[in-house]
Design an enzyme around this catalytic site. Structure first.
Site, short mmCIF file in Angstrom:
data_model
loop_
_atom_site.label_atom_id
_atom_site.label_comp_id
_atom_site.label_asym_id
_atom_site.label_seq_id
_atom_site.Cartn_x
_atom_site.Cartn_y
_atom_site.Cartn_z
N ASN A 69 2.24 13.02 4.65
CA ASN A 69 1.02 12.25 4.38
C ASN A 69 0.81 11.23 5.49
O ASN A 69 1.78 10.72 6.05
CB ASN A 69 1.17 11.51 3.05
CG ASN A 69 -0.03 10.65 2.69
OD1 ASN A 69 -1.18 11.10 2.79
ND2 ASN A 69 0.21 9.41 2.29
N HIS A 115 -0.86 7.48 6.08
CA HIS A 115 -1.32 6.32 5.31
C HIS A 115 -1.67 5.18 6.28
O HIS A 115 -0.90 4.92 7.21
CB HIS A 115 -0.21 5.86 4.35
CG HIS A 115 -0.61 4.66 3.56
ND1 HIS A 115 -1.54 4.71 2.55
CD2 HIS A 115 -0.24 3.36 3.67
CE1 HIS A 115 -1.72 3.49 2.07
NE2 HIS A 115 -0.95 2.66 2.73
N VAL A 161 3.08 6.30 -5.19
CA VAL A 161 1.94 6.13 -4.27
C VAL A 161 2.45 5.78 -2.87
O VAL A 161 3.11 4.76 -2.69
CB VAL A 161 0.99 5.03 -4.81
CG1 VAL A 161 -0.14 4.77 -3.82
CG2 VAL A 161 0.42 5.45 -6.16
N ASP A 162 2.16 6.65 -1.92
CA ASP A 162 2.52 6.42 -0.51
C ASP A 162 4.02 6.14 -0.35
O ASP A 162 4.43 5.31 0.46
CB ASP A 162 1.66 5.31 0.09
CG ASP A 162 0.18 5.65 -0.03
OD1 ASP A 162 -0.19 6.79 0.28
OD2 ASP A 162 -0.61 4.80 -0.47
N ARG A 201 -3.36 17.29 -14.49
CA ARG A 201 -2.91 17.30 -13.10
C ARG A 201 -2.05 18.51 -12.78
O ARG A 201 -2.13 19.08 -11.69
CB ARG A 201 -2.11 16.03 -12.80
CG ARG A 201 -2.96 14.79 -12.67
CD ARG A 201 -2.12 13.61 -12.20
NE ARG A 201 -2.84 12.36 -12.38
CZ ARG A 201 -3.60 11.80 -11.43
NH1 ARG A 201 -3.74 12.35 -10.26
NH2 ARG A 201 -4.21 10.66 -11.67
N GLY A 242 -12.38 13.86 7.17
CA GLY A 242 -11.57 14.81 7.91
C GLY A 242 -11.35 14.50 9.37
O GLY A 242 -11.11 15.41 10.18
N SER A 285 1.30 5.03 9.09
CA SER A 285 2.59 5.68 8.90
C SER A 285 2.37 7.13 8.51
O SER A 285 1.45 7.44 7.75
CB SER A 285 3.36 5.01 7.74
OG SER A 285 3.46 3.61 7.92
C1 GRF Z 1 -7.32 7.80 6.75
O1 GRF Z 1 -7.37 6.43 7.02
C2 GRF Z 1 -5.98 8.17 6.17
O2 GRF Z 1 -4.92 7.42 6.70
C3 GRF Z 1 -6.15 7.86 4.71
O3 GRF Z 1 -7.47 8.24 4.42
C4 GRF Z 1 -8.26 8.20 5.61
C5 GRF Z 1 -8.84 9.55 5.81
O4 GRF Z 1 -9.73 9.61 6.89
N1 GRF Z 1 -5.14 8.50 3.92
P1 GRF Z 1 -10.17 11.03 7.45
O5 GRF Z 1 -10.73 11.82 6.28
O6 GRF Z 1 -8.96 11.69 8.05
O7 GRF Z 1 -11.23 10.73 8.47
#
Ligand code: GRF
Length: 216
Positions: A109, A111, A146-147, A67, A14, A138
Site C-alpha cells: 500500500n 500512504h 489502518v495503514d 466485507r 489513479g 510510505s
Molecule cells: C494517494 O495520496 C495515496 O497515497 C492515497 O490515496 C491517494 C491516491 O491518489 N492512498 P491517486 O488515486 O493515486 O492519484
C-alpha cells in the site's frame, strides 16, 4: 526473468497507478500489471488503465453482503488474472484479516504520511496542524488495521511556510510517484525480507544526504 504479475486496486484518480504503468513500460522492470480493479465505477484510474491496454474490472463493494464476500470477489478476480502480487493505489476500503492474510507479504500500500505518523485520512491537514517540518509518504506491506504493516520505503519532503493542505499534498504526491515504482521493483525482485515485522532491503542503494528543515 519472467515479470511478476501484479494487480492494482484503485478507487479514484489513479495517479499512482499511472506511475506504476509508466515504470512497467521499461523493458527491465520486474513487474507487469495484469489487472486494475476499482470498487468505484467511472473513475479516472480505469481510463488510465484502458489507455495503457490493461484489463480492468469494477467490483462495487455495495453489491456484496459484507466485507468478506466483497474481498473474496477481489481475490477471485485477481487470481483469475494470474496476479501474484497486489498494489493498493488509492484504494479507499479497509481490508480485513481474510484478504490481508491470504495476500500476506504480497500486498503493498502507499500512504501519504511518514508512518507510523498520521495513519488514516486527511494526513496533510493533520501534518500541518501538528507543525511537523518533514512530511512524506510510505510504502508498506499490509497487515490488518489502518495503514499498518512493515515499511518497505519512505520519501520525505519539507513542510514549507505558507503551505496549505493542497500545496503539501502536491509535493507529497510527486514523492509518491517516485517511491511506489521503486518499492514495487524491490518487492518484485525479491529483495525485501520481512523479519519481526521490520523489512530489510537486499543490495539497497545508499540514500541521499540528510534532509534538514529549516535548512542549516
Ligand atoms: C494517494 O495520496 C495515496 O497515497 C492515497 O490515496 C491517494 C491516491 O491518489 N492512498 P491517486 O488515486 O493515486 O492519484
Amino acid at each position: 526473468m519472467p515479470r511478476v504479475k501484479t494487480g492494482v486496486l484503485i478507487s479514484g484518480r489513479g495517479s499512482n497507478l499511472q506511475a506504476l504503468i509508466d515504470a512497467c513500460a521499461a523493458p527491465d522492470y520486474p513487474a507487469e500489471i495484469v489487472l486494475v480493479v476499482s470498487n468505484a465505477p467511472d473513475v479516472q484510474g480505469l481510463e488510465r488503465a484502458a489507455r495503457a491496454g490493461i484489463a480492468t474490472a469494477v467490483i462495487p463493494h455495495r453489491d456484496f453482503d459484507g466485507r468478506a464476500a466483497f474481498e473474496d470477489a477481489l481475490t477471485q478476480t485477481l487470481e483469475a488474472a494470474g496476479a501474484g502480487l497486489v498494489c493498493l493505489a488509492g484504494f479507499m476500503r479497509v481490508l480485513t484479516e481474510g484478504f490481508v492474510g491470504h495476500w500476506r507479504d504480497r500486498l503493498i500500500n502507499i500512504h501519504p504520511s511518514l508512518l507510523p505518523a498520521f495513519p488514516g485520512l486527511d494526513t496533510h491537514n493533520r501534518a500541518l496542524a501538528a507543525g511537523v517540518k518533514l512530511h512524506g509518504c510510505s510504502v508498506h506491506y499490509v497487515r490488518e488495521g489502518v495503514d499498518a504493516g512493515p515499511i518497505i520505503g519512505q520519501a520525505a519532503v519539507p513542510v514549507l511556510d505558507g503551505d496549505t493542505a493542497e500545496s503539501l499534498a502536491a509535493r507529497v504526491l510527486e514523492a509518491e510517484h517516485r517511491l511506489f515504482p521503486l518499492c514495487l521493483r524491490l518487492v518484485a525482485e525479491g529483495r525485501v525480507q520481512v523479519a519481526g515485522e521490520v523489512t530489510r532491503i537486499e543490495g539497497g542503494a545508499a540514500p541521499g544526504p540528510v534532509l534538514i528543515n529549516p535548512a542549516p
